[in-house]
Design a protein around this motif. Structure first.
Motif, PDB file in Angstrom:
ATOM      1  N   ALA A 135      43.008  30.279  35.838  1.00 54.66           N
ATOM      2  CA  ALA A 135      42.883  31.714  34.911  1.00 54.66           C
ATOM      3  C   ALA A 135      44.170  31.869  33.967  1.00 54.66           C
ATOM      4  O   ALA A 135      43.964  32.304  32.702  1.00 54.66           O
ATOM      5  N   ASN A 136      45.283  31.240  34.413  1.00 55.27           N
ATOM      6  CA  ASN A 136      46.419  31.368  33.362  1.00 55.27           C
ATOM      7  C   ASN A 136      46.310  30.431  32.119  1.00 55.27           C
ATOM      8  O   ASN A 136      46.751  30.807  31.293  1.00 55.27           O
ATOM      9  N   SER A 137      45.607  29.235  32.455  1.00 56.40           N
ATOM     10  CA  SER A 137      45.200  28.429  31.501  1.00 56.40           C
ATOM     11  C   SER A 137      44.424  28.912  30.405  1.00 56.40           C
ATOM     12  O   SER A 137      44.553  28.644  29.208  1.00 56.40           O
TER      13      SER A 137
ATOM     14  N   ALA B 199      54.743  36.092  39.552  1.00 58.93           N
ATOM     15  CA  ALA B 199      54.336  35.888  37.703  1.00 58.93           C
ATOM     16  C   ALA B 199      53.692  37.207  37.569  1.00 58.93           C
ATOM     17  O   ALA B 199      53.859  37.699  36.247  1.00 58.93           O
ATOM     18  N   GLN B 200      53.130  37.976  38.308  1.00 59.53           N
ATOM     19  CA  GLN B 200      52.208  39.174  37.783  1.00 59.53           C
ATOM     20  C   GLN B 200      53.265  40.165  37.602  1.00 59.53           C
ATOM     21  O   GLN B 200      52.900  41.329  36.823  1.00 59.53           O
TER      22      GLN B 200
ATOM     23  N   ILE C 145      49.536  35.744  35.019  1.00 58.28           N
ATOM     24  CA  ILE C 145      50.343  36.104  33.801  1.00 58.28           C
ATOM     25  C   ILE C 145      49.688  36.809  32.893  1.00 58.28           C
ATOM     26  O   ILE C 145      49.570  36.526  31.569  1.00 58.28           O
ATOM     27  N   THR C 146      48.624  37.797  33.152  1.00 55.48           N
ATOM     28  CA  THR C 146      47.922  38.595  32.378  1.00 55.48           C
ATOM     29  C   THR C 146      47.476  39.635  33.407  1.00 55.48           C
ATOM     30  O   THR C 146      47.927  39.654  34.723  1.00 55.48           O
ATOM     31  N   ALA C 147      46.832  40.676  32.906  1.00 54.89           N
ATOM     32  CA  ALA C 147      46.261  41.784  33.638  1.00 54.89           C
ATOM     33  C   ALA C 147      45.291  41.318  34.575  1.00 54.89           C
ATOM     34  O   ALA C 147      44.458  40.482  34.226  1.00 54.89           O
ATOM     35  N   ALA C 148      45.735  41.813  35.810  1.00 57.82           N
ATOM     36  CA  ALA C 148      44.959  41.209  36.903  1.00 57.82           C
ATOM     37  C   ALA C 148      44.326  42.376  37.854  1.00 57.82           C
ATOM     38  O   ALA C 148      45.536  42.962  38.459  1.00 57.82           O
ATOM     39  N   ILE C 149      43.233  42.180  38.277  1.00 53.82           N
ATOM     40  CA  ILE C 149      42.748  43.560  39.232  1.00 53.82           C
ATOM     41  C   ILE C 149      41.715  42.770  40.064  1.00 53.82           C
ATOM     42  O   ILE C 149      41.076  41.478  39.640  1.00 53.82           O
ATOM     43  N   ALA C 150      41.561  43.161  41.316  1.00 58.23           N
ATOM     44  CA  ALA C 150      40.439  42.662  42.141  1.00 58.23           C
ATOM     45  C   ALA C 150      39.587  43.801  42.529  1.00 58.23           C
ATOM     46  O   ALA C 150      40.048  45.119  42.419  1.00 58.23           O
ATOM     47  N   VAL C 151      38.435  43.550  42.351  1.00 53.69           N
ATOM     48  CA  VAL C 151      37.200  44.891  42.846  1.00 53.69           C
ATOM     49  C   VAL C 151      36.738  44.394  44.173  1.00 53.69           C
ATOM     50  O   VAL C 151      35.987  43.110  44.429  1.00 53.69           O
ATOM     51  N   GLU C 152      36.846  44.955  45.279  1.00 53.52           N
ATOM     52  CA  GLU C 152      35.833  44.851  46.360  1.00 53.52           C
ATOM     53  C   GLU C 152      34.923  45.943  46.397  1.00 53.52           C
ATOM     54  O   GLU C 152      34.913  47.071  46.230  1.00 53.52           O
ATOM     55  N   VAL C 153      33.690  45.455  46.797  1.00 47.64           N
ATOM     56  CA  VAL C 153      32.450  46.305  46.788  1.00 47.64           C
ATOM     57  C   VAL C 153      32.205  46.156  47.875  1.00 47.64           C
ATOM     58  O   VAL C 153      31.765  45.250  48.666  1.00 47.64           O
ATOM     59  N   ALA C 154      31.998  47.483  48.501  1.00 49.62           N
ATOM     60  CA  ALA C 154      31.310  47.960  49.690  1.00 49.62           C
ATOM     61  C   ALA C 154      30.021  48.555  49.592  1.00 49.62           C
ATOM     62  O   ALA C 154      29.603  48.858  48.624  1.00 49.62           O
TER      63      ALA C 154
END
Lengths: 196, 489
Positions: free
Chosen positions: B360-362, B403-404, B443-452
């Motif tokens: 992802a960073n690369s 890093a975030q 080293i970028t905007a980063a989110i996680a989405v958990e779908v229920a």
């Protein structure tokens, strides 16, 4: 020649013996099945004797995905390390009880809590705790946050917490919550506030 | 400029593993360039009642082929497996079997002849494009309308988009185009033409492919279909600009104001900006429209995979499979908004958390979106990183575990934007910080989405409508945050 009434009596007796045999076999099988569940895998309760103290527990509630503050009065040992273990075991008892709001896997326990200066606590879980934990970001986060916040609130000089499993580093609790790093108690407190 | 290499902090004893910069260099070399699709790529567009998407078409032995799973997965529950030379696919509990090198398939108990042999490539089942008219009605149990020459496929009772074009005799004249549903075309300009390309909308042809208006400035417009897209070209004797209104249902084409500065070579704009930029003055050299973005803008990470199944959500329903289905949908949704997207794990494969972070960073994308699925709770949970303790940067090197930290405010802002979009769709949503790798290594905007699940039935996680609703909202949130996210790094 054998009288007819005697033959009937012997036949009834044989049937009764057969029926008793089947019944006994079934009872034995049922007893064998229930045997493992009768062994109590819950951790030992804190000592019941001695003066009690009030502690604050942050209890995870799966239905709402929140942490609920709960007060408990328990006898606490004198050393800080044992106090930390007692407090976490009290929390664990709630999770392992029937109708728990956040059930853990059978046999889940805490080996020990080590207080390492300055301000670092290391919680050593047993493998049943991690292996039997339900997988999911929120479920795992609730467990981790609940333990760290409970520990930090009752032992305020703790500023960092590390979690091990069977004395070893582990990447995640059950596939999500990171256990490779060291938790900052102040950051966890902020998450706890979000979860209340 | 900040170095992209990162290292693990060695504080707190030996719990942190050192990270070798050389491996990062190697991985960067591996993941460079070819992620974005090439301009000349053949595509097949599929329009269904719940979603629209396109798949890649490849040439083999003089025939055009397409991956059958790629067509079926967005439409409903699909599983496939390879057994030697045989490839079996199950869609909605209906089984189909194909054999590599054979031109006869068994679909739901019936033999179907293919115009060319079935091909099996790395577990991917390829069928001739020309066989879709025979195969899909049987597999889907639904009628289809397939235009093979333009590669546009309409499944079931999809609501098509019609349009009218009317010249408004104002000064100067304006062409007002009204569409029966919201549209989101790519708009390109070149001297004498304004080109609108519809890659996602099920637009159908007007009565005549050429529309004449009898005006000097906007004399005519042409409608055409090709390579899975529909295109409307407005011809003009002057530079034109397009503006969107009526919630994307109306496009107004009008002469651009006279440019006073040197011509700008920008030729592609998104409707989200409401007004397209004017083209170059007619006297300027010819400008070839080019994609606005050449690099991967978003990285979508389907969590778990391979031996790591993630949570067992229900019998036969593994988290890794739901994540992959969501990732594919999100990629299609983002790319329909002209956001080049890389899916980190596609197909099912083992990837460590460190590998995900490095890739992802690369990729140097503007945003990373990790996808998870859960059986507990309802709706969607959005996570940003809960940073661990420690992590001191060392000169140009950024601490791996934290890093975030520099990007966390941006990540939180994007998460809030996506939450708003989900709420608009009446989807229950919650934002939290979580100790969830690899978020803290990015080293970028980063989110996680958990779908229920949307309700009490966990199997509803697989509902195409539900998944599509969620990815549409996530994509809209990313689109809305583009100003803040900036360009790919």
């Amino acid at each position: 020649m054998i009288p007819r009434h005697l033959m009937i009596a012997v036949g009834i007796l044989l049937l009764a013996v057969l029926g008793m045999g089947i019944y006994a076999a079934r009872m034995r099988g049922r007893a064998a099945q229930t045997a493992p569940t009768t062994s109590d895998t819950r951790p030992l309760a804190p000592p019941v004797s001695g003066p009690t103290e009030q502690v604050t527990l942050y209890v995870a509630v799966d239905d709402t995905g929140t942490l609920r503050v709960q007060q408990a009065s328990i006898p606490l040992p004198s050393t800080r390390q044992q106090r930390a273990e007692s407090i976490l075991r009290t929390l664990l008892e709630i999770y392992l009880s029937r109708n728990s709001s956040h059930p853990l896997g059978p046999g889940a326990d805490i080996h020990a809590v080590y207080l390492v200066s300055p301000g670092l606590a290391v919680i050593d879980l047993n493998s049943a705790f991690a292996n039997g934990h339900r997988s999911g970001v929120l479920e795992e986060e609730l467990t981790v946050t609940s333990m760290i916040q409970t520990l930090a609130v009752n032992l305020p000089d703790i500023v960092h917490v590390k979690i091990l499993v069977d004395g070893h580093d582990r990447e995640t609790l059950a596939g999500h919550a990171d256990l490779s790093g060291v938790y900052d108690v102040s950051a966890v407190a902020q998450v706890t506030a979000q979860m209340q | 400029m900040e170095a992209r290499a990162a290292w693990r902090n060695h504080g707190h004893g030996g719990w942190r593993r050192p990270f070798a910069a050389i491996s990062l260099t190697l991985v960067m070399a591996l993941v460079s360039a070819p992620w974005a699709g090439s301009a000349g790529e053949k595509r097949l567009a599929i329009y269904a009642p719940v979603t629209s998407y396109s798949v890649t078409v490849v040439d083999r032995n003089g025939y055009e082929y397409v991956g059958l799973s790629e067509i079926l997965e967005p439409l409903g529950p699909t599983t496939s497996r390879t057994d030697g030379l045989h490839w079996k696919v199950r869609y909605n509990n209906g089984d189909s079997e194909f054999s590599a090198g054979k031109n006869r398939a068994r679909v739901r108990g019936h033999d179907v002849d293919l115009p060319a042999n079935f091909l099996l490539e790395s577990g991917r089942g390829l069928v001739p494009v020309s066989s879709l008219s025979a195969l899909l009605p049987r597999i889907l149990g639904n009628g289809i309308n397939f235009n093979e020459s333009t590669r546009r496929l309409f499944v079931g009772n999809v609501t098509t988009t019609h349009f009218t074009a009317q010249l408004s005799h104002t000064t100067p004249a304006r062409l007002v185009m009204n569409f029966s549903s919201r549209v989101n075309p790519t708009i390109g300009t070149e001297p004498g033409k304004l080109r609108m390309t519809f890659s996602r909308e099920p637009i159908v042809a007007p009565g005549s492919p050429t529309l004449t208006f009898g005006d000097k400035i906007i004399p005519s417009a042409n409608y055409s279909e090709n390579n899975g897209t529909a295109e409307i070209v407005v011809n003009s004797g002057a530079a034109l600009m397009a503006s969107f209104s009526n919630d994307g249902r109306t496009i107004t084409v009008a002469p651009a104001p006279q440019a006073t500065s040197a011509p700008t070579p920008t030729a592609v704009m998104q409707p989200a900006t409401a007004t397209s930029s004017p083209s170059a003055a007619p006297s300027s050299p010819s400008i070839v429209p080019s994609p606005a973005i050449q690099h991967v803008y978003a990285v979508v990470d389907a969590s778990h995979g391979g031996d790591d199944r993630g949570a067992l959500l229900a019998a036969q329903l593994m988290e890794k499979d739901v994540c992959l289905a969501l990732a594919r949908r999100l990629k299609q949704e983002l790319e329909s908004l002209h956001i080049p997207t890389l899916v980190l794990r596609d197909p099912d494969a083992n990837l460590t958390l460190d590998q995900r972070a490095v890739e992802a960073n690369s990729a140097r994308a503007a945003i990373y979106i990790g996808l998870h699925a859960a059986s507990d709770g309802r709706g969607v949970r959005l996570y940003t990183s809960l940073l661990p303790s420690g992590g001191e940067n060392n000169g140009p090197f950024v601490a791996w575990d934290t890093a975030q930290s520099r990007y966390l405010p941006l990540s939180q802002s994007v998460a809030q934007g996506i939450a708003s979009e989900l709420q608009k769709k009446q989807i229950q949503v919650r934002t939290l910080a979580a100790p969830l790798r690899p978020l803290n290594n990015l080293i970028t905007a980063a989110i996680a989405v958990e779908v229920a699940p949307p309700g009490s039935d966990v199997l509803d996680l697989n509902l195409p409508v539900y998944q599509q609703n969620i990815v549409s909202a996530v994509a809209a949130g990313v689109m809305a945050a583009r100003d803040r996210l900036g360009a790919p790094q």
